[in-house]
Motif scaffolding. Structure first.
Motif, short mmCIF file in Angstrom:
data_model
loop_
_atom_site.label_atom_id
_atom_site.label_comp_id
_atom_site.label_asym_id
_atom_site.label_seq_id
_atom_site.Cartn_x
_atom_site.Cartn_y
_atom_site.Cartn_z
N HIS A 190 0.80 -1.22 0.00
CA HIS A 190 0.00 0.00 0.00
C HIS A 190 0.83 1.28 0.00
CE1 HIS A 190 -3.78 -2.12 0.47
NE2 HIS A 190 -3.26 -2.82 1.48
N GLN A 191 1.84 1.35 0.87
CA GLN A 191 2.63 2.58 0.94
C GLN A 191 4.04 2.27 1.37
OE1 GLN A 191 0.14 4.29 4.23
NE2 GLN A 191 2.13 4.78 5.15
N ILE A 192 4.96 3.14 0.96
CA ILE A 192 6.38 2.93 1.24
C ILE A 192 6.69 3.36 2.66
CG2 ILE A 192 8.72 3.66 0.65
CD1 ILE A 192 7.82 3.89 -2.25
N LEU A 193 7.36 2.47 3.40
CA LEU A 193 7.79 2.79 4.76
C LEU A 193 9.23 3.29 4.80
CD1 LEU A 193 6.28 -0.25 6.71
CD2 LEU A 193 5.36 2.06 6.55
N GLY A 194 10.04 2.84 3.87
CA GLY A 194 11.45 3.24 3.86
C GLY A 194 12.15 2.69 2.64
N ARG A 195 13.31 3.28 2.33
CA ARG A 195 14.11 2.85 1.19
C ARG A 195 15.53 2.55 1.65
NH1 ARG A 195 11.50 4.22 -3.64
NH2 ARG A 195 9.87 5.81 -3.45
N GLY A 196 16.15 1.59 1.01
CA GLY A 196 17.54 1.26 1.27
C GLY A 196 18.21 0.87 -0.03
N SER A 197 19.51 0.61 0.03
CA SER A 197 20.24 0.29 -1.20
C SER A 197 19.87 -1.08 -1.75
CB SER A 197 21.74 0.34 -0.93
OG SER A 197 22.09 -0.56 0.09
N ALA A 198 19.29 -1.96 -0.92
CA ALA A 198 18.90 -3.28 -1.41
C ALA A 198 17.47 -3.30 -1.93
CB ALA A 198 19.06 -4.33 -0.31
N GLY A 199 16.65 -2.34 -1.53
CA GLY A 199 15.27 -2.35 -1.97
C GLY A 199 14.41 -1.38 -1.17
N THR A 200 13.10 -1.59 -1.27
CA THR A 200 12.13 -0.70 -0.65
C THR A 200 11.22 -1.50 0.27
OG1 THR A 200 12.14 0.65 -2.66
CG2 THR A 200 10.34 1.00 -1.12
N VAL A 201 10.95 -0.95 1.46
CA VAL A 201 10.05 -1.60 2.41
C VAL A 201 8.67 -0.95 2.31
CG1 VAL A 201 9.63 -2.17 4.83
CG2 VAL A 201 11.97 -2.13 3.95
N TRP A 202 7.67 -1.80 2.14
CA TRP A 202 6.29 -1.34 1.99
C TRP A 202 5.44 -1.82 3.17
CZ3 TRP A 202 3.98 0.87 -2.64
CH2 TRP A 202 4.88 1.09 -3.69
N LEU A 203 4.46 -1.02 3.51
CA LEU A 203 3.39 -1.48 4.39
C LEU A 203 2.41 -2.24 3.50
CD1 LEU A 203 1.70 -1.52 7.00
CD2 LEU A 203 0.73 0.68 6.29
N GLY A 204 2.17 -3.49 3.85
CA GLY A 204 1.34 -4.33 3.00
C GLY A 204 0.25 -5.06 3.76
N GLU A 205 -0.54 -5.79 3.01
CA GLU A 205 -1.64 -6.57 3.56
C GLU A 205 -1.58 -7.98 2.98
OE1 GLU A 205 -4.93 -6.79 6.16
OE2 GLU A 205 -3.74 -5.01 5.68
N GLY A 206 -1.75 -8.97 3.87
CA GLY A 206 -1.77 -10.34 3.44
C GLY A 206 -2.98 -11.07 3.98
N PRO A 207 -3.08 -12.36 3.74
CA PRO A 207 -4.24 -13.12 4.23
C PRO A 207 -4.42 -13.06 5.74
CG PRO A 207 -2.96 -14.40 2.64
CD PRO A 207 -2.15 -13.19 2.96
N GLU A 208 -3.32 -12.83 6.49
CA GLU A 208 -3.41 -12.82 7.95
C GLU A 208 -3.31 -11.42 8.54
OE1 GLU A 208 -0.39 -15.46 9.24
OE2 GLU A 208 -1.28 -17.23 8.29
N GLY A 209 -3.42 -10.39 7.70
CA GLY A 209 -3.39 -9.03 8.21
C GLY A 209 -2.19 -8.23 7.71
#
Length: 410
Positions: A12-31
């Motif tokens: 849904h939205q980006i929480l942070g960026r680093g040299s290896a990739g990007t961390v997102w706030l997401g949603e899955g089957p368990e929340g």
């Protein structure tokens, strides 16, 4: 903007960026989940994708209260992602940036949490390889621990190992953050569990002091210090805690404690640290990187001093705001590690004396040469004057006492 990650997750939205990739706030089957989406160039590397799949079992099986669990690994087209537990809080680097250093009780409690997480990982055969404040998350919703500390969880297990493929790094490259790299990694040896202990001891030193023991300046100089220099003592902490730090910062991996031993010893220290304020220590000056000299002036400009700690891995690049890494660096040659003629290792010297080869040293050398040149001119002038007086005396009358006649300068 939301995007699908595989068939089960939505970012849904980006929480942070680093040299290896990007961390997102997401949603899955368990929340809610945190999704680390690796860079596209990494996702297109078939060798890395194969290693990613091979690590799946080890990473998914790592469960501990002080470890951010990996729930899933997603390989879908150009997407390569780790799906992890979502921690409601901040990372340790953010807290350090705000407070600079922590009270010893809180610092040791956080380090003990991380050590317990490492103990579980090492027991499962997993080496983290990139322990640093950016990879320690603080759970702000849980109960407070000793010294008002929040529970610490270690994250990003497996990232360094995934990026560190033989084809990417070969034998002349190393992966990691310079400030926290164990000497054996700098010397090109394979990373074992002891590298995490060294990095954690470096992290604890930083929590107590506000700076890392060997950081500051060019990455090559930082790497060399890990191999050649001893840690500078921290005044004001109990001797037993200091000896723990020294042992875990030992150059020889076999001399360091295991993670479970370190966790237990740190817990034992907590009662003696209760109520102790943060240490009152001064951050040491970094060595001058370089000094721009004005052609018309005899003195260099004020040298630029780098802050101890934050180190860009690529010369000329700006330091990453969160110092995320996984960037390859060249392994220094043996003569460079020994501080050869062209090396930058800090040799022992008297307090206040400039480092050989530094801007201050060059300026001092230039001043000495000017003084010596001036003295030589004055001596020559004095000798010339004496010779002229002697000659004038000879013209006027015969010399009565030749002992007072100075010979002419050669």
């Amino acid at each position: 903007m939301a995007r699908k990650i595989g068939s089960r997750y939505t970012a849904h939205q980006i929480l942070g960026r680093g040299s290896a990739g990007t961390v997102w706030l997401g949603e899955g089957p368990e929340g809610p989940v945190a999704i680390k989406l690796l860079r596209e160039d990494l996702a297109s590397d078939q060798e890395l994708v194969g290693r990613f799949v091979q690590e799946r079992t080890a990473l998914l099986g790592l469960e501990h209260p002080n470890v951010v669990s990996v729930r899933d690994l997603v390989v879908d087209g150009n997407d390569l992602a780790l799906v992890m537990d979502l921690v409601r809080g901040t990372d340790l680097r953010t807290r350090l940036d705000r407070e600079r250093r922590l009270a010893p009780e809180a610092a040791v409690a956080i380090a003990a949490d991380v050590a317990e997480g490492l103990a579980a990982a090492h027991a499962a055969g997993v080496v983290h390889r990139d322990v640093k404040p950016e990879n320690v998350l603080l759970d702000m919703q849980g109960p407070l621990g000793p010294g008002g500390s929040h529970r610490a969880l270690l994250t990003d297990f497996g990232i360094a190992k995934l990026i560190d493929s033989p084809r990417r790094t070969r034998a002349t490259k190393i992966i990691g953050t310079p400030d926290y790299l164990a000497p054996e990694i700098v010397e090109g040896l394979p990373p074992r569990a002891a590298v995490d202990i060294y990095a954690l001891a470096t992290l604890l030193y930083e929590l107590l002091a506000g700076f890392t023991p060997f950081g500051g300046g060019h990455p090559g100089a930082v790497l060399r210090r890990h191999v050649t220099e001893t840690v500078v003592p921290l005044p004001g902490i109990p001797e037993e805690l200091w000896q723990l730090l020294v042992q875990c910062l030992a150059k020889a991996p076999a001399s360091r404690l295991r993670a479970s031993e370190l966790a237990a010893r740190l817990r034992e220290q907590l009662p003696t640290l209760r109520g102790m304020p943060p240490l009152d220590v001064d951050e040491p000056d970094a060595e001058p990187e370089e000094a721009a000299e004005t052609p018309d002036a005899g003195e260099p400009q004020t040298p630029v001093r780098a802050r101890r700690g934050a180190v860009p891995l690529v010369p000329g690049a700006k330091t990453d705001s969160n110092r995320d890494t996984h960037t390859s660096m060249r392994v220094p040659a043996p003569d460079e590690l020994a501080g050869g003629a062209r090396g930058t290792a800090r040799a022992p010297r008297a307090a206040g004396a400039p480092r050989p080869g530094s801007a201050r040293h060059r300026a001092a050398t230039r001043r000495r040469r000017l003084i010596m040149a001036g003295a030589a001119v004055a001596l020559a002038a004095a000798a010339g004057t004496g010779a002229w007086l002697a000659t004038s005396g000879e013209d006027a009358a015969p010399a009565q006492d030749t002992k007072n006649t100075a010979p002419a300068s050669p």
